[in-house]
Scaffold this motif. Structure first.
Motif, PDB file in Angstrom:
ATOM      1  N   GLN A 186       0.837  -1.209   0.000  1.00 12.75           N
ATOM      2  CA  GLN A 186       0.000   0.000   0.000  1.00 12.75           C
ATOM      3  C   GLN A 186       0.872   1.259   0.000  1.00 12.75           C
ATOM      4  O   GLN A 186       0.664   2.178  -0.788  1.00 12.75           O
ATOM      5  CB  GLN A 186      -0.922  -0.020   1.232  1.00 12.75           C
ATOM      6  N   VAL A 187       1.872   1.240   0.850  1.00 13.60           N
ATOM      7  CA  VAL A 187       2.782   2.394   0.948  1.00 13.60           C
ATOM      8  C   VAL A 187       3.490   2.628  -0.386  1.00 13.60           C
ATOM      9  O   VAL A 187       3.605   3.756  -0.865  1.00 13.60           O
ATOM     10  CB  VAL A 187       3.829   2.178   2.079  1.00 13.60           C
ATOM     11  N   TYR A 188       3.934   1.519  -0.975  1.00  9.43           N
ATOM     12  CA  TYR A 188       4.630   1.603  -2.274  1.00  9.43           C
ATOM     13  C   TYR A 188       3.703   2.185  -3.343  1.00  9.43           C
ATOM     14  O   TYR A 188       4.080   3.102  -4.073  1.00  9.43           O
ATOM     15  CB  TYR A 188       5.112   0.205  -2.668  1.00  9.43           C
ATOM     16  N   ALA A 189       2.485   1.642  -3.429  1.00  9.64           N
ATOM     17  CA  ALA A 189       1.540   2.085  -4.460  1.00  9.64           C
ATOM     18  C   ALA A 189       1.147   3.555  -4.277  1.00  9.64           C
ATOM     19  O   ALA A 189       0.940   4.269  -5.251  1.00  9.64           O
ATOM     20  CB  ALA A 189       0.299   1.205  -4.447  1.00  9.64           C
ATOM     21  N   ASN A 190       1.086   3.989  -3.028  1.00  5.15           N
ATOM     22  CA  ASN A 190       0.731   5.396  -2.759  1.00  5.15           C
ATOM     23  C   ASN A 190       1.715   6.369  -3.397  1.00  5.15           C
ATOM     24  O   ASN A 190       1.357   7.472  -3.755  1.00  5.15           O
ATOM     25  CB  ASN A 190       0.685   5.662  -1.256  1.00  5.15           C
ATOM     26  N   LYS A 191       2.959   5.913  -3.508  1.00  3.03           N
ATOM     27  CA  LYS A 191       3.997   6.799  -4.047  1.00  3.03           C
ATOM     28  C   LYS A 191       3.980   6.840  -5.572  1.00  3.03           C
ATOM     29  O   LYS A 191       4.597   7.694  -6.180  1.00  3.03           O
ATOM     30  CB  LYS A 191       5.375   6.329  -3.570  1.00  3.03           C
ATOM     31  N   LYS A 192       3.313   5.847  -6.176  1.00  6.53           N
ATOM     32  CA  LYS A 192       3.298   5.760  -7.647  1.00  6.53           C
ATOM     33  C   LYS A 192       2.041   6.419  -8.188  1.00  6.53           C
ATOM     34  O   LYS A 192       1.131   6.753  -7.444  1.00  6.53           O
ATOM     35  CB  LYS A 192       3.325   4.280  -8.063  1.00  6.53           C
ATOM     36  N   SER A 193       2.000   6.518  -9.515  1.00  9.80           N
ATOM     37  CA  SER A 193       0.756   7.010 -10.098  1.00  9.80           C
ATOM     38  C   SER A 193       0.304   6.076 -11.213  1.00  9.80           C
ATOM     39  O   SER A 193       1.104   5.351 -11.788  1.00  9.80           O
ATOM     40  CB  SER A 193       0.937   8.429 -10.613  1.00  9.80           C
ATOM     41  N   GLY A 194      -1.001   6.071 -11.452  1.00  9.71           N
ATOM     42  CA  GLY A 194      -1.574   5.186 -12.468  1.00  9.71           C
ATOM     43  C   GLY A 194      -1.713   3.774 -11.942  1.00  9.71           C
ATOM     44  O   GLY A 194      -1.795   3.554 -10.739  1.00  9.71           O
ATOM     45  N   LYS A 195      -1.728   2.810 -12.868  1.00  8.80           N
ATOM     46  CA  LYS A 195      -1.906   1.414 -12.485  1.00  8.80           C
ATOM     47  C   LYS A 195      -0.570   0.845 -12.002  1.00  8.80           C
ATOM     48  O   LYS A 195       0.425   0.955 -12.704  1.00  8.80           O
ATOM     49  CB  LYS A 195      -2.414   0.612 -13.689  1.00  8.80           C
TER      50      LYS A 195
END
Ligand code: ZN
Ligand code: ZN
Ligand code: ZN
Ligand code: ZN
Length: 343
Positions: free
Chosen positions: A87-96
């Protein structure tokens, strides 16, 4: 509901209250008490800002296994995540975002080799050796010296009692084959077979799928949809006032705006009566906002009602040629004054 922006006097006086003595000195060269809005405010521009709080965290939309299992070596190049760190990792990214999940990692049998890790050699059928081509498996070759007879013939001359000379044959055991008619095949050393050329005696090849291990690794990936914007607020302002966007997170909790239920209401029909005026600039701003908020709403990223915030731009003048700008954001029920570039 109508557009209740504060008056320019309210805005100016609010600014004046908090202005530092030094600033007033520089701008007016007179005491604070003598400064008046009426003499200072030369022009007022009215505009509007559309703001909504938006989701900045990624949303998990799916979890699915990888299409093809991977070798251990390839897997060791991948970074895995625990559910919370995903979750933490995905929060930092954008898009899929696809996030490999460590807890789902498991060993599976290689389908290509059935888990043995090897593909049987077709030439030797897995034996590791093949029939000798030179002797066709017999291990022996016909002796070339005696042509396979086992004997060499020598002739001697013999004279009989009539004085005639004739030839007499002497048979000798062939020394090459020791009279055995055949010699040992030099290719296979008499064994009739030799190491398989194809598999170098192994009897099999390494499975090219699992590289001989017999197993591969499979795991699941969490699919996150992460908002493109990492800002807490989606803000739409006229181009000339876009520099005020960065103040929005700070002023939002302190100001009052006009609430708009959804992007569907961002139309000329709804907005013009509230604003009390309408022009090309407002029209463009409204259309851009509507497009953007519609997109965000479709992705379920809008967390608050859209707010329409009156924006006042006061063009002021102090002593000769001392021009400065003051801005106010919010309605008369709650507005914030920003002095940009005031000394
Ligand atoms: Zn395999
Ligand atoms: Zn011989
Ligand atoms: Zn041989
Ligand atoms: Zn072989």
């Amino acid at each position: 509901m109508s557009f209740k922006s504060p008056t320019s006097d309210d805005v100016f006086n609010r600014w004046l209250e908090k202005a530092k003595g030094g600033s007033i000195k520089k701008l007016y060269d007179m005491d604070k008490e003598k400064v008046s809005a009426a003499e200072s405010v030369k022009n007022v521009n009215k505009s509007v800002i559309f703001v909504a709080e938006v989701e900045t965290t990624a949303k998990k939309i799916d979890e699915k296994p990888i299409k093809h299992p991977l070798t251990f070596k390839k897997t060791s190049d991948i970074v895995f995540y625990k559910p919370e760190s995903a979750q933490v990792y995905a929060n930092k990214k954008s898009g899929k975002v696809e996030v490999p999940l460590f807890d789902t990692l498991k060993e599976v049998k290689c389908k290509k080799c059935g888990g043995t890790g090897k593909i049987v050699c077709k030439v030797c059928n897995g034996k590791g050796h093949q029939t000798c081509k030179t002797c066709k498996g017999s291990g022996r070759l016909k002796c070339e010296k005696c042509n396979g007879s086992g004997a060499l013939i020598h002739e001697v001359a013999v004279v009989d009692k009539e004085g005639k000379k004739r030839k007499e044959q002497l048979k000798q055991n062939c020394p090459e084959c020791f009279g055995e008619q055949k010699t040992i095949c030099p290719t296979c050393g008499g064994l009739g077979e030799h190491r398989c050329d194809e598999c170098k005696g192994v009897g099999a090849h390494h499975c090219d799928e699992c590289r001989g291990a017999g197993t591969l690794l499979e795991f699941k990936q969490a699919i996150f949809q992460s908002p493109k914007e990492k800002e807490e607020y989606a803000v739409h302002a006229e181009k000339r006032y876009e520099f005020l966007k960065k103040d929005i997170p700070e002023v939002m909790p302190l100001v009052a705006g006009i609430k708009i239920k959804s992007s569907a209401e961002l139309t000329k029909d709804k907005i013009e009566p509230i604003l009390g005026y309408y022009n090309e600039i407002v029209d463009k701003l409204l259309k851009d906002s509507k497009n953007e908020f519609t997109k965000l709403e479709k992705e379920d990223l809008v967390k608050s009602p859209i707010q329409m915030l009156p924006l006042l731009h006061l063009q002021c003048e102090g002593k000769k040629d001392k021009k400065f700008d003051i801005f106010s954001i919010g309605t008369e029920d709650g507005f914030r004054v920003l002095d940009k570039g005031v000394p």
